[in-house]
Every structure is written in C-alpha cells, then in structure tokens.
Design an enzyme around this catalytic site. Structure first.
Site, PDB file in Angstrom:
ATOM      1  N   GLU A 199      -0.112  -1.400   4.411  1.00  0.00           N
ATOM      2  CA  GLU A 199       0.998  -1.000   3.595  1.00  0.00           C
ATOM      3  C   GLU A 199       1.525   0.265   3.858  1.00  0.00           C
ATOM      4  O   GLU A 199       1.014   1.208   4.010  1.00  0.00           O
ATOM      5  CB  GLU A 199       0.675  -1.378   2.110  1.00  0.00           C
ATOM      6  CG  GLU A 199       1.741  -1.145   1.212  1.00  0.00           C
ATOM      7  CD  GLU A 199       1.772  -1.432  -0.299  1.00  0.00           C
ATOM      8  OE1 GLU A 199       0.432  -1.400  -0.777  1.00  0.00           O
ATOM      9  OE2 GLU A 199       2.673  -1.571  -1.036  1.00  0.00           O
ATOM     10  N   GLY A 259      -4.591   6.490  -2.986  1.00  0.00           N
ATOM     11  CA  GLY A 259      -5.805   6.260  -3.837  1.00  0.00           C
ATOM     12  C   GLY A 259      -6.656   5.151  -3.336  1.00  0.00           C
ATOM     13  O   GLY A 259      -7.861   5.320  -3.112  1.00  0.00           O
ATOM     14  N   GLU A 268      -6.546  -2.078  -8.227  1.00  0.00           N
ATOM     15  CA  GLU A 268      -6.519  -2.998  -7.039  1.00  0.00           C
ATOM     16  C   GLU A 268      -7.127  -4.235  -7.291  1.00  0.00           C
ATOM     17  O   GLU A 268      -6.454  -5.491  -6.623  1.00  0.00           O
ATOM     18  CB  GLU A 268      -7.426  -2.033  -5.952  1.00  0.00           C
ATOM     19  CG  GLU A 268      -7.180  -0.747  -5.736  1.00  0.00           C
ATOM     20  CD  GLU A 268      -5.544  -0.518  -5.344  1.00  0.00           C
ATOM     21  OE1 GLU A 268      -5.026  -1.260  -4.866  1.00  0.00           O
ATOM     22  OE2 GLU A 268      -5.158   0.743  -5.832  1.00  0.00           O
TER      23      GLU A 268
HETATM   24  N1  0A1 Z   1      -0.545  -0.312  -2.665  1.00  0.00           N
HETATM   25  C1  0A1 Z   1      -1.389   0.566  -3.000  1.00  0.00           C
HETATM   26  C2  0A1 Z   1      -1.096   1.943  -2.805  1.00  0.00           C
HETATM   27  C3  0A1 Z   1      -0.744   2.252  -1.408  1.00  0.00           C
HETATM   28  C4  0A1 Z   1       0.322   2.415  -0.871  1.00  0.00           C
HETATM   29  C5  0A1 Z   1       0.800   2.765   0.226  1.00  0.00           C
HETATM   30  C6  0A1 Z   1      -0.125   3.065   1.115  1.00  0.00           C
HETATM   31  O1  0A1 Z   1       0.193   3.386   2.318  1.00  0.00           O
HETATM   32  C7  0A1 Z   1       1.586   4.046   2.607  1.00  0.00           C
HETATM   33  C8  0A1 Z   1      -1.484   3.116   0.504  1.00  0.00           C
HETATM   34  C9  0A1 Z   1      -1.768   2.536  -0.406  1.00  0.00           C
HETATM   35  C10 0A1 Z   1      -1.880   0.634  -4.665  1.00  0.00           C
HETATM   36  O2  0A1 Z   1      -0.696   0.537  -5.372  1.00  0.00           O
HETATM   37  O3  0A1 Z   1      -2.595   0.782  -4.967  1.00  0.00           O
HETATM   38 ZN    ZN Z   2      -0.855  -0.740  -6.686  1.00  0.00          ZN
END
Ligand code: 0A1
Ligand code: ZN
Length: 850
Positions: free
Chosen positions: A122, A254, A291
């Site tokens: 992501e 995180g 998560e």
């Molecule tokens: N989706 C994850 C957070 C997350 C977002 C971006 C990242 O890389 C750019 C990594 C992790 C969450 O909301 O926990």
């Molecule tokens: Zn999230």
C-alpha cells in the site's frame, strides 16, 4: 527520482479499468540482490471500460521476458509502467522480472529488513515487484509460490503446498494488489487458535525474530479480543483458515492489513512489562484491532481509488476507537482521542496542508495517509453514529456488508447505504468529506422568563484552494446543569444545519449552566465567552466526563495565556478547582491523570495564534514551567498521600486500572520532582520493575538535571533492544532544555546506535525534536537548519519518511517574521536539492505555498 513538476491526479478523471484480472499466479525466486518474480495473470477486457489500452504499472523492475498467450511481446515504456498490444478477448500475461530487495531502502515493494524479506504494497508498492494493474479496483485471487532458503516462507491466504525450499499459498478472496504480502526469513511463531462464531477453527500465528518470543503474549491476546469484538459488535467473522502477523524492524508506518498476513512495525506489536510502557501496550492493542478490523472494512470491501481512502481508514479508526472504549474506560479513551485529534488533525487543518477527507486531487498518495483522512474520517463516522443512533447504525452496516462485499467502493456508496437504510437525506452531511478546515462554532445564550436559548453560529476559515464554505450539519450534544450542579436536562443532540441557529429550552426553574458539545460530538472549535467560575463549576459538576475534562483544560489554557501575555500569576481559584478534582477519589485515576496533563506547547501556540497573538515558543515554555511550579507548590501537601494511593502492589498488568494509577502517579512524581530536586524520582528509578515506572522516573531525572548516570546505565542495559533504545533517544530530545535541544540532537545523531535507515530510530530523534517547539524553533534558525540538513540526507534513502517529517514546518505561518524568513529559506533550500523525491517535493511545496 525528481520529477520536473509532479503532475496531480484528479478524482474526476477516474475511469474503470480497461482489463479485469481473473487469476494471479506468482513465483518468487528469492535472492537478496536479484530476486526473480514470475507472474502468470489471466485477464479479460472490462465490458465497462471506456478504452481498450492495455497498461500495466511497473517501476524499477527489470524485464527478463514478457509474453501474451505464450508468445513474446515487446512492451512500450510509458509513465509509471508499460503498454502492450493485447487481444480484445481473455488472455494470459506472463512476465519474468528481476528486482533488488537489498537495495530497496524506501521500504516500499519487496525489501529486506534485518535479514528477512518482507513487502509493503500500500498504496502503490506492488508495481515495484512486478507489472500489474496496480489499482485498488482490480481485485483477483492470488496463488503464490515462494522459493528460497529461508526456513519460513509466507504469503496471503491459506498454505496449500510446501516442500524443501519452497511453499505455496492460496488466497481465495479476490483482493487488490496493495493487500499482497510476502515474508521470508528466520522466524518463530507464537501459535494459538480461535473458534469463530460459526464454529470454524482459525490458526493464529504471530511471527518474530528469534529472541523476541517473550514480547508476543499481549499481542496474541489483543488479536483474540479483536476477533471476538468484531463478531459481537459488527457480526463479522474471520474468513480464512489462518491469520498471521509478522513483526518487522524497518517499517514506514505502524502496520499493514495485508489479507491474512498483517505486517507490523515491531513497535506496534512487540511488548513486555520490562521493555514497554502502558502507553505502548494501549497503542499496540489498538493497532492490532485496527489491522484486524480492516479484514472487513478495507479488504472484503475495499476502495475504488485512493480518493476513497477514508472509506476504509476513517471507518476502521472509528471501529478501533470503539473497541478501545469498550475494553478500557470509554471517557478516558474519548479524551485521549480528542487530544490526538486536536494535536495532529486540527493542526493540519489550520495550515498549508489542510485538505478534504475526500480530496479532489493529489500528487503522491503516500502523502495522504494523514490525520485528516484517518482521524477526521473517524470523527465523521462517529457523527453519523450519533445522528442515526446505535441501532440504525448497525442496520446500515449490515446493509453495507451485504450490498458491497467483494467490491471496490466509494464514499458515495457508503453514504447511499446510510440514506437507503435510514431514509435520511445526507447531502448536507457529505460536506464533511468535501470541505476542508475546522469549523468554529460560536455560542451565545439568553435567559428570559423561564426560557433558555442557545444560539450557535458556524464559520469555517478558508483552506488552500477553498475559500467560501457552506454550513455543515453539526450534531451538538448538550446537557443543562442547575445551580446546585444537578443535571436538569440530560444530553440531547441538537442538529445544527444553518449558518446561525437558535435552540430553545423551556420549563426551567432557574438559569442553567450549559454543557455543550458533550463527548466532543463534532470536530469543531467551540468558542464561548464564559467565566473561569463557570468552567470551575463544570469541572466540579459536569456529568459528562469529556466536558468535565474540557473545562479543566480550558482553564489551564486561559491561565497559560495569561502567563504568556501578561505575567498574571495562576489564580488560586483555578488551582483550587484542580486540587479538588485531583483529590476526588470517585474519579478514575486515568481521568485525573489526563486532567492534570498540561496543554501541549504546540496546542498553546495555535491557541495564541487563533487569538491574534504571535506565539513565542520560549515564552510558552516558560509559562508552562511557571504553571507546573505553581501547581507543585499548591498541591504540595496532597502529594504524598495521593502518590501512596497510586502505588500498585500487584504484579504488573497493562490493564486500564493499573495503568491509570501509574499515569497519575507519574504526573504527581513530576510535580514532586520540582520540590525535592529528584529525590523521589531517583528512588523510583532504582526500584522500578517495569518500563512505565523506570522511564517516567528517568524523565523526571532529566528534568531535574540529575540523569547523567541513569542515562548511561540505561543505554548500557538496553543497548541490544532497538525498541527500548528508541525510547532512550526520544526521551533525551523531548526533555532537553530548549537552549540545548539542537546540541542534544547533534550529539545523538553521532551516537553509534543512530541510523537513518531505520524509520523508528530516525523518528525517535527528529520526530521528538519537531515535537519540542521551544527546542526546534530556535531564534537563530539552528533548529530549522538541522532538521533541513537531515531531511536532505534522508530523502534519497527514504522519501516517505522525509515527506512525513517535513510536516514539522507546517505551522510556520504562525510565527514571527524572523522565524518565517528562516523557515522559508530552509524550505527553499530543500526544494532546490537535486533529485528531490516526488513525495518531499509535494510536501515542501504545499507547506511553502505558491
Ligand atoms: N493501511 C495501513 C497503514 C499503511 C499505509 C500506508 C503504508 O505505506 C505507505 C503502510 C501502512 C493502516 O491503516 O494501518
Ligand atoms: Zn488503517
């Protein structure tokens, strides 16, 4: 790499994917510097597409071979990927590519951390692994074969086959590429299992590096609690045979909700009483829940495009906040959430980085994982919950899952579900997603012949690119108290829809005292001319814990403002109200600890700026010191008894009850340190058997200037524990005397344990520095120069972290002209850096303004 002028992407330019993916097969032949990725992807033209172009994302991947239906093809290189001539019928795309995990310091795509392979996809990392339509609205089942000599080889879904040096995983649930994950390394698991509500057994594994096994028990319990909670509160059951978490030392954020294989920053999952504070335990529990909850809100139902990011993030934050409220104290959780919201999101909304919860455009999506998308997004869901009530909310969510399971959705889809299930028209409510900025809500009152009226006026200041704003639908929770402190009207939610609106309360025997915006029912700034006596009255009597705390907080801010602007000594009335609250043993110690916590110096700077006073960080710091001293002296006689009451005799547990006592105990210790020069802190430091108490004592010793020995001992004792060493760095920066802060940071960056490559370590120094306003905002600009130097050094290594930390400069327009000039010069210097990343270029340009 530097893009001459990075081009924004617009929400209105969305078009459906040209091709859909039916099936994905990936084979990884792992090698630290030359990993081969073989892909076989079954595609077919999308009947809803508006064009027939066959485009695949791909960045930094070296093509070895590319085929369509078994025949070699020659792709054309285009921006962000490749274009190929493809049949207007189903076909199979095959590619073999080579990538270099070891050389990947940006920690996006496939990279190595501490000798293990791991991924972060992501938002747009998958395209750094292989060619693919790397967009969230393309969902497909994945089968992944991993070949490598690591003992543990993991990917999403269920394990389907394995042999010597290889393993195969199959994820039957169609997912977008951003949820792909792979991990390979020398790992060991804490294993457990969970029986779902329909009786299915799920294997649970929490994978760590050997040596970290002792830090996994709490995380596993948190996971099981989250699984139960999601079944009970949302009717959501887990949907694979196995759920895995892997702890990784080098991670930009995180944690990440990859389907069935969550990857966590070690700091967001590993904990033990000896190495972790109560705050760490609480954060870990919330992140694990967050998560896990994404499995339904994010994975089963995902986002159509990244403009919809808050669809999954706002909702999932609201869910994890509700979980914490249920597991711990609801009012304490709410107060903590609001402190965080104001500290990060209000700050963002007030400056050059303000943006909509659903933006219209962005340059680099990584720059939009913000407090606005997450925390304000969660506030919007909370308001919806308040407006429709818990039963209708649950019914709407049932419909959301039923209607959209397996789809990539929009925020509009979400609101339509609420409209359909409740019959409400939410067109005005939608403005919360489309208008940036924090509304100011002014309130005035009128009392006449037994009728009480509250008149509210809302106004939202302009934000970049958005001048005039239409009125929001604001849920205002109000209760009324009678002169003796009894509640004469219980909480009622007023729905404000106009720019200015009056609400009338009849049949009251006497003029009431209003308690407005109970539970912080909307993310607004409430402006009310009221007396210190009234706030002291609310602090003493309000039945709404949030507003009780809020009354104390606004009193403290008023006292600080007086100290900054005019040397007024803290009034006895304020100190007396504080002392009464503190001694009230009906009140949860965790609540009392929050009520005793000082308003942050950055929060004060904003408050002063809002009142038209240019904030001087040194004066704010001095005022805070003065207030702390007055509090200590005033409370002197109560300290020994209160501290004794807060002693925990039972063995350490990270429970709400024990942590509340420790939190208050530490607040009291800080006060006592001002009176005894650190004697009590020294004795606590010597006796403490858990990190919460040792670190708290060490912080006091730093404040008292008596920490040289303990700091050295701490380092020696914990030098092999990276997460504890992060605390060691952070604490010294956060507690540096403002005049020494720059020198402290410089010294720490020369410590052999400092490294730019580990985001946690870099943040422990520079995040703490940016969070210490009086240290950072040196009059001579040395703080700005130091941060800019390091951002320039970090950018080629890790653009995401560089961009994120440049937010330290976002408040620059608040300060005096000299500081503004100094900051502007640093912003220009960063922007002039050769090869500056797209991430940092976008952030610094937005901060600087046109
Ligand atoms: N989706 C994850 C957070 C997350 C977002 C971006 C990242 O890389 C750019 C990594 C992790 C969450 O909301 O926990
Ligand atoms: Zn999230």
């Amino acid at each position: 790499m530097k893009d001459a002028s990075p081009q924004p992407i617009h929400l209105t330019d969305y078009t459906p994917p040209e091709y859909l993916v039916d099936d994905v097969h990936l084979t990884f032949r792992l090698d630290p510097t030359a990993t081969r990725v073989l892909s076989r992807i079954a595609l077919r033209p999308n009947p809803d597409a508006v064009s027939k172009r066959f485009f695949l994302h791909g960045e930094g991947v070296k093509a070895i071979s590319t085929k369509i239906d078994g025949k070699d093809v020659t792709p054309r290189s285009v921006e962000h990927g490749i274009e190929v001539d493809a049949p207007d019928a189903p076909f199979v795309w095959e590619a073999e590519v080579e990538i270099d995990p070891q050389g990947n310091t940006a920690l996006e795509g496939l990279y190595m951390s501490n000798g293990m392979y791991c991924t972060q996809c992501e938002a747009e990392g998958f395209r750094k692994i292989t060619y693919y339509p790397d967009r969230p609205d393309v969902m497909a089942p994945f089968t992944v074969r991993i070949e490598g000599d690591a003992p543990v080889l993991l990917s999403n879904g269920n394990p389907t086959a394995s042999g010597d040096g290889w393993a195969e995983w199959t994820d039957p649930w169609p997912k977008p590429s951003y949820l792909f994950a792979l991990v390979a390394g020398d790992l060991i698991a804490r294993e457990d299992s969970f029986t779902t509500m329909s009786g299915k057994e799920v294997d649970l594994k929490l994978w760590v590096r050997p040596g970290d096994e002792g830090k996994t028990a709490f995380g596993m319990e948190a996971l099981k609690k989250s699984m139960t909670w999601d079944e009970e509160k949302y009717g959501r059951e887990y949907d694979l045979d196995i759920f895995q978490i892997v702890a990784v030392s080098d991670f930009n954020m995180g944690a990440m909700e990859n389907k069935g294989l969550n990857i966590f920053n070690t700091s967001a999952v590993l904990c033990s009483p000896e190495t972790s504070t109560d705050a760490n335990f609480e954060r870990i529990e919330a992140i694990i829940a967050h998560e896990y909850f994404h499995n339904w809100t994010g994975n089963r139902i995902t986002c159509r495009d990244w403009f919809q990011l808050s669809l999954k993030e706002g909702l999932t934050v609201f869910r994890d906040q509700s979980f914490t409220a249920d597991e711990r104290s609801a009012s304490v959780a709410r107060i903590s959430d609001v402190i965080a919201l104001r500290g990060r999101q209000f700050r963002e909304d007030n400056g050059p980085l303000a943006h909509q919860v659903q933006p219209d455009s962005f340059v680099e999506i990584n720059n939009f994982y913000t407090a606005t998308i997450y925390e304000k997004g969660a506030e919007i869901i909370r308001m919806l919950h308040t407006l429709v009530g818990p039963e209708a909310y649950r019914k709407a969510l049932d419909l959301y899952f039923e209607r959209h399971d397996g789809q990539a959705c929009t925020i509009d889809d979400w609101l339509t579900v609420f409209e359909d299930s409740t019959g409400r028209d939410l067109s005005q409510f939608k403005r919360w997603y489309k208008q940036a900025g924090t509304p100011r809500l002014r309130v005035s009152e009128n009392w006449e012949d037994g009728t009480y009226q509250l008149t509210f006026t809302q106004n939202t200041p302009p934000t970049p690119g958005q001048d005039g704003k239409d009125p929001f639908l604001i849920p205002i929770a109000v209760g009324l108290l009678g002169p003796n402190g009894d509640e004469v009207r219980p909480t009622e939610v007023l729905e404000m829809t106009e720019g200015s609106q009056t609400f009338t309360f009849d049949g009251l025997p006497a003029k009431p005292t209003p308690s407005i915006l109970r539970g912080f029912s909307a993310p607004v700034i409430l402006e009310r001319d009221t007396s210190p006596e009234e706030r002291a009255f609310l602090l003493a009597h309000d039945t709404d814990q949030f507003n009780k705390w809020e009354a104390g907080r606004s009193l403290a801010k008023e006292v600080l403002t007086g100290l900054v602007t005019g040397d007024a000594a803290p009034q006895a009335a304020y100190l007396d109200a504080l002392a009464t609250m503190l001694r009230d043993d009906h009140l949860d110690p965790a609540f009392r600890a929050l009520a005793l916590q000082m308003p942050g110096e950055d929060d004060m700077a904003q408050t002063l700026a809002d009142a038209g006073v240019t904030p001087d960080p040194d004066r704010i710091h001095e005022a805070a010191e003065t207030l702390r001293q007055s509090r200590a002296e005033y409370l002197q006689d109560s300290l020994p008894r209160l501290m004794a009451e807060m002693t925990v005799d039972a063995p350490f547990e990270p429970s709400a009850e024990q942590s509340g006592k420790r939190a208050l105990g530490l607040q009291l210790l800080k006060l006592l340190t001002r009176l005894d020069g650190g004697k009590a802190a020294q004795s606590q430091w010597e006796k403490a058997d858990n990190m919460t108490l040792s670190l708290g004592a060490l912080a006091c010793l730093l404040d008292a200037g008596k920490a040289d020995g303990p700091i050295a001992d701490f380092r020696e004792h914990w030098k092999d524990d990276a997460l504890v060493m992060d605390k060691w760095f952070m604490l010294q920066v956060g507690h540096a005397d403002p005049a020494n802060a720059v020198a402290t940071v410089e010294r720490l960056t020369r410590d052999p344990a400092f490294t730019m490559k580990n985001p946690n370590r870099f943040r422990s120094v520079f995040g703490a520095f940016a969070g210490h306003p009086a240290g950072f905002h040196q009059k001579d600009g040395s703080g700005y120069r130091l941060l800019a130097d390091w951002l320039i050094k970090l950018d080629p290594v890790n653009p995401q972290i560089t961009a994120r930390l440049s937010g330290a400069f976002e408040t620059w327009k608040r300060y005096d002209a000299d500081r503004q000039d100094l900051i502007k010069a640093e912003l220009n210097r960063i922007l002039a850096t050769d090869g500056l990343s797209r991430d940092t270029t976008e952030m610094i340009s937005r901060i600087r303004g046109a």
